[in-house]
Design an enzyme around this catalytic site. Sequence first.
Site, PDB file in Angstrom:
ATOM      1  N   SER A 131      -2.423   9.273  -9.171  1.00 38.55           N
ATOM      2  CA  SER A 131      -3.756   8.719  -8.906  1.00 38.55           C
ATOM      3  C   SER A 131      -3.758   7.212  -9.126  1.00 38.55           C
ATOM      4  CB  SER A 131      -4.776   9.373  -9.835  1.00 38.55           C
ATOM      5  OG  SER A 131      -5.981   8.641  -9.830  1.00 38.55           O
TER       6      SER A 131
ATOM      7  N   THR B 120      -5.178   5.933 -12.662  1.00 37.32           N
ATOM      8  CA  THR B 120      -4.423   6.024 -13.910  1.00 37.32           C
ATOM      9  C   THR B 120      -3.293   5.004 -13.905  1.00 37.32           C
ATOM     10  OG1 THR B 120      -2.948   7.727 -13.025  1.00 37.32           O
ATOM     11  CG2 THR B 120      -4.935   8.471 -14.184  1.00 37.32           C
TER      12      THR B 120
ATOM     13  N   TYR C 268      15.302 -11.179   7.990  1.00 38.84           N
ATOM     14  CA  TYR C 268      14.244 -11.577   8.927  1.00 38.84           C
ATOM     15  C   TYR C 268      14.781 -11.867  10.316  1.00 38.84           C
ATOM     16  CZ  TYR C 268      10.890 -11.912   5.125  1.00 38.84           C
ATOM     17  OH  TYR C 268      10.052 -11.614   4.084  1.00 38.84           O
TER      18      TYR C 268
ATOM     19  N   ASP D  67      -0.418  11.521 -12.428  1.00 39.13           N
ATOM     20  CA  ASP D  67       0.059  10.135 -12.479  1.00 39.13           C
ATOM     21  C   ASP D  67       0.205   9.503 -11.098  1.00 39.13           C
ATOM     22  OD1 ASP D  67       2.341  11.338 -11.480  1.00 39.13           O
ATOM     23  OD2 ASP D  67       3.577  10.967 -13.246  1.00 39.13           O
TER      24      ASP D  67
ATOM     25  N   HIS E 209       7.925  -1.152   2.916  1.00 39.16           N
ATOM     26  CA  HIS E 209       8.173  -2.507   2.428  1.00 39.16           C
ATOM     27  C   HIS E 209       7.353  -2.838   1.182  1.00 39.16           C
ATOM     28  CE1 HIS E 209      10.368  -6.128   2.694  1.00 39.16           C
ATOM     29  NE2 HIS E 209       9.401  -6.925   3.095  1.00 39.16           N
TER      30      HIS E 209
ATOM     31  N   LEU F 146       2.042   3.070 -11.509  1.00 39.27           N
ATOM     32  CA  LEU F 146       0.662   3.002 -11.034  1.00 39.27           C
ATOM     33  C   LEU F 146       0.399   4.095 -10.001  1.00 39.27           C
ATOM     34  CD1 LEU F 146      -2.129   1.685 -10.729  1.00 39.27           C
ATOM     35  CD2 LEU F 146      -1.082   0.028  -9.158  1.00 39.27           C
TER      36      LEU F 146
ATOM     37  N   HIS G   6       2.399  -7.426   5.096  1.00 39.83           N
ATOM     38  CA  HIS G   6       3.308  -7.273   3.961  1.00 39.83           C
ATOM     39  C   HIS G   6       2.608  -6.499   2.830  1.00 39.83           C
ATOM     40  CE1 HIS G   6       6.805  -9.805   4.961  1.00 39.83           C
ATOM     41  NE2 HIS G   6       7.296  -9.434   3.784  1.00 39.83           N
TER      42      HIS G   6
ATOM     43  N   SER H   8       0.956 -12.024   5.606  1.00 39.99           N
ATOM     44  CA  SER H   8       0.608 -11.825   4.201  1.00 39.99           C
ATOM     45  C   SER H   8      -0.766 -11.173   4.076  1.00 39.99           C
ATOM     46  CB  SER H   8       0.583 -13.174   3.472  1.00 39.99           C
ATOM     47  OG  SER H   8       0.019 -13.050   2.177  1.00 39.99           O
TER      48      SER H   8
END
Length: 690
Positions: free
Chosen positions: A624, A627, A499, A622, A114, A54, A223, A274
Amino acid sequence: MPTDLPCVVTDCTNNIAEEAKYLVGVGRADCTGPVAQVPLMGYANPNQVGGGLLSRLYSRAFIVAEPKGSKRVVFVSADIGMVSQRVRLEVLKRLRSKYGELYRRDNVILSGTHTHSGPGGYFQYTLFWITSKGLVQPALSSIVNGIVKSIDIAHENMKRGRLFINRGTVENSQINRSPFSYLANPESERNRYSSNTDKEMVLLKMVDEDGHELGLISWFAVHPVSMNNSNHLVNSDNVGYASYLFEQEKNKGMLPGEGSFVAAFASSNLGDVSPNTRGPFCANTGESCDNPQSSCPVGGAAMCMAKGPGNDMFESTRIIGQNIYLKAKELYEKASQEVTGALSSAHQWVNMSNVAVELNATHTVKTCKPALGHSFAAGTIDGVGAFNFTQGSVEGDPFWDQIRDQLLGEPSNETKACHKPKPILFNTGEMSRPHPWHPDIVDVQIAAIGSLAILAVPGEFTTMSGRRLREAVKSEFDSHGTPGMNVVIAGLCNVYTHYITTYEEYQVQRYEAASTIYGPHTLSAYIQLYRGLAKAINATQELSPGPEPPLFNVTSVTLLPSLGTESAPAKKTFGDVLEEVRQEYQEVRKPLNSAPLTPQHNFLTVERYSNISSSWRVVLNDASWDTRFYWSKGSRGQSNVSIEWHIPAGTEPGVYRLRYFGHYKKRLSFLRVITVPFEGSSSAFHITAP
């Protein structure tokens, strides 16, 4: 210990006058690595393997140095899950061979953003081999090479410059995913804060002496899990999208990954934070599961999942990333507080499994050998676990404990007692085959750039843990004659140790506490250690370097399937189009910039036909976010690629095509296999205005 180790505390003794300038360099390099058939790192889900791209992953490096002298600080933020000890040691080894003692363990900070959608397999400790299926050398090499190259570029581009700091509040972009743990902290402490997350962004702006823009580093606690564990496309998630937006704005006319301006959105104390702002809901019934166990009446914990603000994970990623970008843009434009003063750094290796912590004048406690609790297997509302483990487990399960004892061995009584009230699921500190399962030797590090102190922490501090650490270090600086320091936490640095919760949060034993591997006094140990680093910086006294971490002699141990020779379907050749584009499309979203691109390092390009030059011009690559590149494995040595372009509004009407650039393995003889490049192209299609 070798006698030629560098001093672990450095300090600029000649204070830089307010009007003087630093030397500043910025650099960016690709660190994407394999995007197909490699396990993704973050959710510990063995079924989440790469199946395409992606957005590309980048390492972003920033060097600040004295105008005269050798004192300097390097900060790297890489689009990876976390920096592993293996990555850290290999990068330092490469830097030493190239630059000698200029870039060292005390003045080089390596931080991971992360993202949970990058390749795994770059660890040397056995626990991380389970879901990554071993050590994946192509992933490790891509990360190390990318980090070193980004530092090389920053080093080569250093110029006189100035730094400015700003801070502000980011709204509507985060929630605390373990609020019941947070509530275990003292009420008097909680009352000092307006929120159960840190909403503040700290931004460092960099310009050259003529005011030309160089780049920025932003630290903000969230996150990067807007892309959930059903995703198979490699990408940099919400903070990566923020970098993409800022760099696209500043590098006008350039494609992603090109241009001189570098914008890093680095991690901070994000342990319990989150981006899935709508909170947890039962996937099967739609009712809220915001309870201490994050469990649903039907289906248990496996059904309890948090939702982002968008209609799907792609939209949620864009919404959170844009929120972060817009606040950073505002802070960047208004940044006026100049950073001046000495450069200094301090580093120490520590055996975290055996740190004596002085809680007060009469009471001393110790950290523990590493271990993970039952609630570790429950996962979080951002990515649920397996076998219906639940968060908040303070008692073991006889069934799973028996399986543990038979397969891995029973934890010693000493380890059980040390970790109470954590019921131990994996006693990793007592497991050493084929290599230790968790690190004992951990990096602690502070780098100070004038009034900015960067605490490089080796894991994920929760909101309140981060607040306590920052406050303790700031107090240490205040008491040693350097008041008003801007103290920031850079997360996921140098070695991964899961953690770090507060002692009170640890008692609740949700996921973050079960994953606090060195026991209930881990935070207190780190506060003591980072206070020591701050004292060393202020007093310019030399610290003990501490025990050197191991570098295991492992080059590649993997259970991933080997890539054999490949074949095309009957009456087809590599690069043939199996499903054509339509002849016409309409724009739907927001404007783009376009620029030429040499395509050999891309899987795909989007090209527009120019009537003026009678040639095709690359307008997207690729990297971007518009796309998407999908790869799927077929039978008999065949595979298929699908390319999508989600056409934004404002796209210039005209004639376009999609191109694909790949390689296949061809056997020439029994012993000789070669890699052959090929390409494919869609038919031309029209984009029209609405």
